[in-house]
Scaffold this motif. Sequence first.
Motif, mmCIF file in Angstrom:
data_model
loop_
_atom_site.group_PDB
_atom_site.id
_atom_site.type_symbol
_atom_site.label_atom_id
_atom_site.label_comp_id
_atom_site.label_asym_id
_atom_site.label_seq_id
_atom_site.Cartn_x
_atom_site.Cartn_y
_atom_site.Cartn_z
ATOM 1 N N CYS A 15 0.665 -0.917 -0.099
ATOM 2 C CA CYS A 15 -0.127 -0.236 0.002
ATOM 3 C C CYS A 15 1.315 1.325 -0.221
ATOM 4 C CB CYS A 15 -0.852 0.296 0.956
ATOM 5 S SG CYS A 15 -1.650 -1.721 1.585
ATOM 6 N N CYS A 16 2.133 1.183 1.524
ATOM 7 C CA CYS A 16 2.739 2.524 1.099
ATOM 8 C C CYS A 16 3.987 2.841 0.652
ATOM 9 C CB CYS A 16 2.802 3.272 3.031
ATOM 10 S SG CYS A 16 3.322 2.546 3.747
ATOM 11 N N GLU A 17 4.197 0.965 -0.109
ATOM 12 C CA GLU A 17 5.588 1.344 -0.153
ATOM 13 C C GLU A 17 6.764 1.326 0.832
ATOM 14 O OE1 GLU A 17 6.701 2.698 -4.201
ATOM 15 O OE2 GLU A 17 4.636 1.700 -4.730
ATOM 16 N N GLN A 18 6.714 1.072 2.021
ATOM 17 C CA GLN A 18 7.566 1.181 3.262
ATOM 18 C C GLN A 18 8.086 0.152 3.435
ATOM 19 O OE1 GLN A 18 8.348 4.488 4.384
ATOM 20 N NE2 GLN A 18 7.441 4.998 1.938
ATOM 21 N N ARG A 19 9.302 0.164 4.324
ATOM 22 C CA ARG A 19 9.680 -1.053 4.347
ATOM 23 C C ARG A 19 8.881 -1.615 6.096
ATOM 24 N NH1 ARG A 19 13.141 -3.056 1.291
ATOM 25 N NH2 ARG A 19 15.088 -1.847 1.097
ATOM 26 N N MET A 20 8.520 -2.899 6.073
ATOM 27 C CA MET A 20 7.961 -3.628 7.137
ATOM 28 C C MET A 20 8.823 -3.616 8.516
ATOM 29 S SD MET A 20 4.896 -5.827 4.793
ATOM 30 C CE MET A 20 3.394 -6.105 6.128
ATOM 31 N N ARG A 21 7.797 -3.362 8.943
ATOM 32 C CA ARG A 21 8.622 -4.035 10.656
ATOM 33 C C ARG A 21 8.352 -5.810 10.825
ATOM 34 N NH1 ARG A 21 5.892 0.575 15.143
ATOM 35 N NH2 ARG A 21 5.868 2.210 13.641
ATOM 36 N N PHE A 22 9.736 -5.943 10.996
ATOM 37 C CA PHE A 22 9.628 -7.280 11.947
ATOM 38 C C PHE A 22 9.682 -7.652 13.434
ATOM 39 C CE2 PHE A 22 12.072 -10.000 14.220
ATOM 40 C CZ PHE A 22 11.983 -11.155 13.773
ATOM 41 N N ILE A 23 8.283 -8.738 13.482
ATOM 42 C CA ILE A 23 7.890 -8.604 14.700
ATOM 43 C C ILE A 23 7.685 -10.260 15.252
ATOM 44 C CG2 ILE A 23 5.544 -6.883 13.868
ATOM 45 C CD1 ILE A 23 4.304 -10.040 13.078
ATOM 46 N N GLY A 24 8.341 -11.156 14.608
ATOM 47 C CA GLY A 24 9.204 -12.636 14.952
ATOM 48 C C GLY A 24 9.391 -13.590 14.044
ATOM 49 N N GLN A 25 9.703 -14.258 14.269
ATOM 50 C CA GLN A 25 10.323 -15.996 12.924
ATOM 51 C C GLN A 25 10.198 -16.848 13.957
ATOM 52 O OE1 GLN A 25 14.050 -14.532 12.940
ATOM 53 N NE2 GLN A 25 15.079 -16.299 13.791
ATOM 54 N N ILE A 26 9.652 -17.483 13.436
ATOM 55 C CA ILE A 26 8.961 -19.592 13.745
ATOM 56 C C ILE A 26 10.063 -20.393 12.577
ATOM 57 C CG2 ILE A 26 7.804 -21.016 13.812
ATOM 58 C CD1 ILE A 26 5.575 -19.257 14.293
ATOM 59 N N ASP A 27 10.651 -20.943 13.217
ATOM 60 C CA ASP A 27 11.578 -21.819 13.132
ATOM 61 C C ASP A 27 10.366 -23.074 12.095
ATOM 62 O OD1 ASP A 27 13.283 -24.575 12.320
ATOM 63 O OD2 ASP A 27 14.243 -23.747 13.739
ATOM 64 N N TYR A 28 11.107 -23.533 11.689
ATOM 65 C CA TYR A 28 10.217 -24.869 10.807
ATOM 66 C C TYR A 28 10.146 -25.928 11.599
ATOM 67 C CZ TYR A 28 6.857 -27.169 6.977
ATOM 68 O OH TYR A 28 6.261 -27.035 6.317
ATOM 69 N N ALA A 29 11.019 -26.032 12.453
ATOM 70 C CA ALA A 29 11.879 -27.340 12.924
ATOM 71 C C ALA A 29 10.863 -27.701 14.407
ATOM 72 C CB ALA A 29 13.270 -27.832 13.150
ATOM 73 N N ASP A 30 10.315 -26.091 14.772
ATOM 74 C CA ASP A 30 9.433 -26.186 15.567
ATOM 75 C C ASP A 30 7.615 -26.962 15.649
ATOM 76 O OD1 ASP A 30 11.240 -24.835 17.564
ATOM 77 O OD2 ASP A 30 10.444 -23.091 17.111
ATOM 78 N N PHE A 31 7.931 -26.817 14.857
ATOM 79 C CA PHE A 31 6.521 -27.905 13.985
ATOM 80 C C PHE A 31 6.897 -29.444 13.153
ATOM 81 C CE2 PHE A 31 5.564 -23.314 14.195
ATOM 82 C CZ PHE A 31 4.694 -23.359 15.137
ATOM 83 N N ASP A 32 7.859 -29.466 12.854
ATOM 84 C CA ASP A 32 8.092 -30.818 12.419
ATOM 85 C C ASP A 32 9.368 -31.251 12.337
ATOM 86 O OD1 ASP A 32 9.007 -33.405 10.493
ATOM 87 O OD2 ASP A 32 8.126 -32.079 8.531
ATOM 88 N N GLU A 33 9.837 -32.431 13.244
ATOM 89 C CA GLU A 33 11.649 -32.093 13.219
ATOM 90 C C GLU A 33 12.478 -32.474 12.502
ATOM 91 O OE1 GLU A 33 11.743 -36.453 15.209
ATOM 92 O OE2 GLU A 33 9.693 -36.559 15.426
ATOM 93 N N TYR A 34 11.890 -32.868 10.970
ATOM 94 C CA TYR A 34 12.594 -32.777 9.658
ATOM 95 C C TYR A 34 12.478 -31.605 8.921
ATOM 96 C CZ TYR A 34 12.723 -37.719 12.162
ATOM 97 O OH TYR A 34 12.549 -38.978 12.656
ATOM 98 N N ALA A 35 11.882 -30.788 8.797
ATOM 99 C CA ALA A 35 12.224 -29.927 8.485
ATOM 100 C C ALA A 35 12.862 -28.822 8.482
ATOM 101 C CB ALA A 35 10.233 -28.912 8.855
#
Length: 120
Positions: free
Chosen positions: A78-98
């Motif tokens: 919409c505004c073409e401004q950089r978005m703010r980081f709010i968090g990250q999720i490690d895929y391995a937290d949901f699938d042990e082989y991911a």
Amino acid sequence: MELDNDGVPVWSRYNQKPAYLPEIEELNSSIEIIPRLALAHEPQSPYYAALCTMSQLNSQIGGYPSWVQDPTYPLCPCCEQRMRFIGQIDYADFDEYAEGIFYMFVCPKDNITATIYQQS
């Protein structure tokens, strides 16, 4: 995604739904219980994410992203401004082989969210 006036996420008008995604009813019936995530006892230094010799932080809320590859901050459609980081999720937290990390961003002005996925 976009957030409505109540903060509920809805499919963004800027997205095009791929044909391979299931319908919402199908998706809701296949949701599994996921592991419970918890906040760290101590926050990491902002320099942690900038050192390529350190491992990724895994899942976290807030702080600084620990990029697997080069930093990629999305622009709000919409505004073409950089978005703010709010968090990250490690895929391995949901699938042990991911592997890989999902990075989440928000534009508080336009109530738009974005997710980026990186893996080694």
